[in-house]
Design an enzyme around this catalytic site. Structure first.
Site, PDB file in Angstrom:
ATOM      1  N   CYS A   1     -14.967  49.405 -11.117  1.00  0.00           N
ATOM      2  CA  CYS A   1     -15.122  48.461 -10.007  1.00  0.00           C
ATOM      3  C   CYS A   1     -16.132  47.380 -10.375  1.00  0.00           C
ATOM      4  O   CYS A   1     -17.289  47.658 -10.719  1.00  0.00           O
ATOM      5  CB  CYS A   1     -15.581  49.215  -8.758  1.00  0.00           C
ATOM      6  SG  CYS A   1     -16.059  48.126  -7.414  1.00  0.00           S
TER       7      CYS A   1
ATOM      8  N   CYS B   1     -19.293  47.430  -8.275  1.00  0.00           N
ATOM      9  CA  CYS B   1     -20.186  48.525  -8.705  1.00  0.00           C
ATOM     10  C   CYS B   1     -20.976  48.088  -9.929  1.00  0.00           C
ATOM     11  O   CYS B   1     -22.180  48.370 -10.049  1.00  0.00           O
ATOM     12  CB  CYS B   1     -19.382  49.780  -9.034  1.00  0.00           C
ATOM     13  SG  CYS B   1     -18.848  50.702  -7.576  1.00  0.00           S
TER      14      CYS B   1
ATOM     15  N   ASP C   1     -21.139  34.162  -4.155  1.00  0.00           N
ATOM     16  CA  ASP C   1     -19.704  34.294  -4.438  1.00  0.00           C
ATOM     17  C   ASP C   1     -19.315  33.339  -5.577  1.00  0.00           C
ATOM     18  O   ASP C   1     -19.778  32.199  -5.644  1.00  0.00           O
ATOM     19  CB  ASP C   1     -18.893  33.967  -3.172  1.00  0.00           C
ATOM     20  CG  ASP C   1     -17.441  34.397  -3.288  1.00  0.00           C
ATOM     21  OD1 ASP C   1     -17.047  35.363  -2.619  1.00  0.00           O
ATOM     22  OD2 ASP C   1     -16.685  33.746  -4.065  1.00  0.00           O
TER      23      ASP C   1
ATOM     24  N   ASN D   1     -12.908  41.348   4.766  1.00  0.00           N
ATOM     25  CA  ASN D   1     -11.459  41.472   4.680  1.00  0.00           C
ATOM     26  C   ASN D   1     -11.109  42.918   4.338  1.00  0.00           C
ATOM     27  O   ASN D   1     -11.714  43.518   3.446  1.00  0.00           O
ATOM     28  CB  ASN D   1     -10.914  40.524   3.607  1.00  0.00           C
ATOM     29  CG  ASN D   1     -11.170  39.073   3.960  1.00  0.00           C
ATOM     30  OD1 ASN D   1     -11.039  38.669   5.115  1.00  0.00           O
ATOM     31  ND2 ASN D   1     -11.562  38.270   2.976  1.00  0.00           N
TER      32      ASN D   1
ATOM     33  N   GLY E   1      -6.308  39.729   2.936  1.00  0.00           N
ATOM     34  CA  GLY E   1      -6.673  39.042   1.697  1.00  0.00           C
ATOM     35  C   GLY E   1      -7.776  39.715   0.911  1.00  0.00           C
ATOM     36  O   GLY E   1      -8.419  39.070   0.077  1.00  0.00           O
TER      37      GLY E   1
ATOM     38  N   HIS F   1     -14.001  46.965  -2.892  1.00  0.00           N
ATOM     39  CA  HIS F   1     -15.367  47.512  -2.686  1.00  0.00           C
ATOM     40  C   HIS F   1     -15.869  46.769  -1.456  1.00  0.00           C
ATOM     41  O   HIS F   1     -15.899  45.521  -1.461  1.00  0.00           O
ATOM     42  CB  HIS F   1     -16.228  47.224  -3.923  1.00  0.00           C
ATOM     43  CG  HIS F   1     -17.643  47.751  -3.851  1.00  0.00           C
ATOM     44  ND1 HIS F   1     -18.202  48.526  -4.843  1.00  0.00           N
ATOM     45  CD2 HIS F   1     -18.620  47.594  -2.913  1.00  0.00           C
ATOM     46  CE1 HIS F   1     -19.464  48.826  -4.531  1.00  0.00           C
ATOM     47  NE2 HIS F   1     -19.740  48.263  -3.353  1.00  0.00           N
TER      48      HIS F   1
ATOM     49  N   HIS G   1     -17.327  44.592   1.195  1.00  0.00           N
ATOM     50  CA  HIS G   1     -18.245  43.457   1.067  1.00  0.00           C
ATOM     51  C   HIS G   1     -18.149  42.587   2.301  1.00  0.00           C
ATOM     52  O   HIS G   1     -17.090  42.458   2.912  1.00  0.00           O
ATOM     53  CB  HIS G   1     -17.967  42.643  -0.202  1.00  0.00           C
ATOM     54  CG  HIS G   1     -16.539  42.205  -0.369  1.00  0.00           C
ATOM     55  ND1 HIS G   1     -15.557  43.056  -0.838  1.00  0.00           N
ATOM     56  CD2 HIS G   1     -15.921  41.029  -0.122  1.00  0.00           C
ATOM     57  CE1 HIS G   1     -14.404  42.406  -0.888  1.00  0.00           C
ATOM     58  NE2 HIS G   1     -14.596  41.171  -0.449  1.00  0.00           N
TER      59      HIS G   1
HETATM   60  P1  DGP Z   1     -12.137  39.250  -0.792  1.00  0.00           P
HETATM   61  O1  DGP Z   1     -11.004  38.301  -0.982  1.00  0.00           O
HETATM   62  O2  DGP Z   1     -12.584  39.355   0.645  1.00  0.00           O
HETATM   63  O3  DGP Z   1     -11.888  40.583  -1.442  1.00  0.00           O
HETATM   64  O4  DGP Z   1     -13.369  38.563  -1.552  1.00  0.00           O
HETATM   65  C1  DGP Z   1     -13.701  38.807  -2.868  1.00  0.00           C
HETATM   66  C2  DGP Z   1     -14.633  37.719  -3.280  1.00  0.00           C
HETATM   67  O5  DGP Z   1     -15.300  38.140  -4.447  1.00  0.00           O
HETATM   68  C3  DGP Z   1     -13.991  36.378  -3.611  1.00  0.00           C
HETATM   69  O6  DGP Z   1     -14.486  35.395  -2.714  1.00  0.00           O
HETATM   70  C4  DGP Z   1     -14.423  36.063  -5.039  1.00  0.00           C
HETATM   71  C5  DGP Z   1     -15.542  37.030  -5.268  1.00  0.00           C
HETATM   72  N1  DGP Z   1     -15.630  37.560  -6.605  1.00  0.00           N
HETATM   73  C6  DGP Z   1     -14.652  38.222  -7.296  1.00  0.00           C
HETATM   74  N2  DGP Z   1     -15.110  38.602  -8.495  1.00  0.00           N
HETATM   75  C7  DGP Z   1     -16.408  38.190  -8.571  1.00  0.00           C
HETATM   76  C8  DGP Z   1     -17.418  38.303  -9.569  1.00  0.00           C
HETATM   77  O7  DGP Z   1     -17.237  38.872 -10.646  1.00  0.00           O
HETATM   78  N3  DGP Z   1     -18.619  37.734  -9.279  1.00  0.00           N
HETATM   79  C9  DGP Z   1     -18.863  37.107  -8.096  1.00  0.00           C
HETATM   80  N4  DGP Z   1     -20.084  36.584  -7.916  1.00  0.00           N
HETATM   81  N5  DGP Z   1     -17.942  37.001  -7.121  1.00  0.00           N
HETATM   82  C10 DGP Z   1     -16.732  37.525  -7.363  1.00  0.00           C
END
Ligand code: DGP
Length: 113
Positions: free
Chosen positions: A3, A6, A29, A86, A92, A97, A99
């Site tokens: 993950c 994680c 993000d 979400n 979406g 994990h 968040h």
């Molecule tokens: P969701 O679509 O609700 O599962 O949001 C996942 C969010 O996680 C998305 O806005 C992009 C972000 N994200 C995905 N991978 C990474 C990462 O490796 N680092 C960071 N900082 N954000 C990430």
């Protein structure tokens, strides 16, 4: 441990960490949708809201909300902020994990698209 969140919580892959304590990690993000876009996660792996099934997971989720308030206060987000989580494919969710997206710095529409 496959993950990605994680790994961020464990410090195994880099992220712009803005808050960290024993139970929660928050970081910027990768694809910001607002001037402030922070992801708040429990350090413990919980798949989503659907996996908040006992006192331990409920406490971990609540600690994320407390962190959201502390981050908002520290950043003086006086105009307000939005918290989004979400759950599942229709919503979406792309990272399995739990968040919370903390979004601020622009006017938010309601209802969301
Ligand atoms: P969701 O679509 O609700 O599962 O949001 C996942 C969010 O996680 C998305 O806005 C992009 C972000 N994200 C995905 N991978 C990474 C990462 O490796 N680092 C960071 N900082 N954000 C990430």
């Amino acid at each position: 441990m496959s993950c990605i969140f994680c790994k961020i919580a464990a410090g195994e892959i880099p992220a712009d960490i803005v808050f960290k304590n024993e139970r929660v990690t928050a970081f910027t993000d990768l694809n910001p949708m607002a001037p402030t876009h922070i992801l708040i996660i429990p350090n413990q792996h919980i798949d989503s809201v659907d996996a908040i099934v006992n006192d331990e997971t409920a406490r971990a989720a609540a600690e994320c909300l407390r962190a959201a308030r502390e981050i908002a206060q520290a950043r003086a987000l006086t105009g307000g902020y939005r918290l989004v989580t979400n759950t599942g494919p229709d919503a979406g969710q792309s990272v399995p994990h739990l968040h919370f997206h903390l979004l601020a710095g622009r006017l938010m529409t309601w209802p969301p698209g």
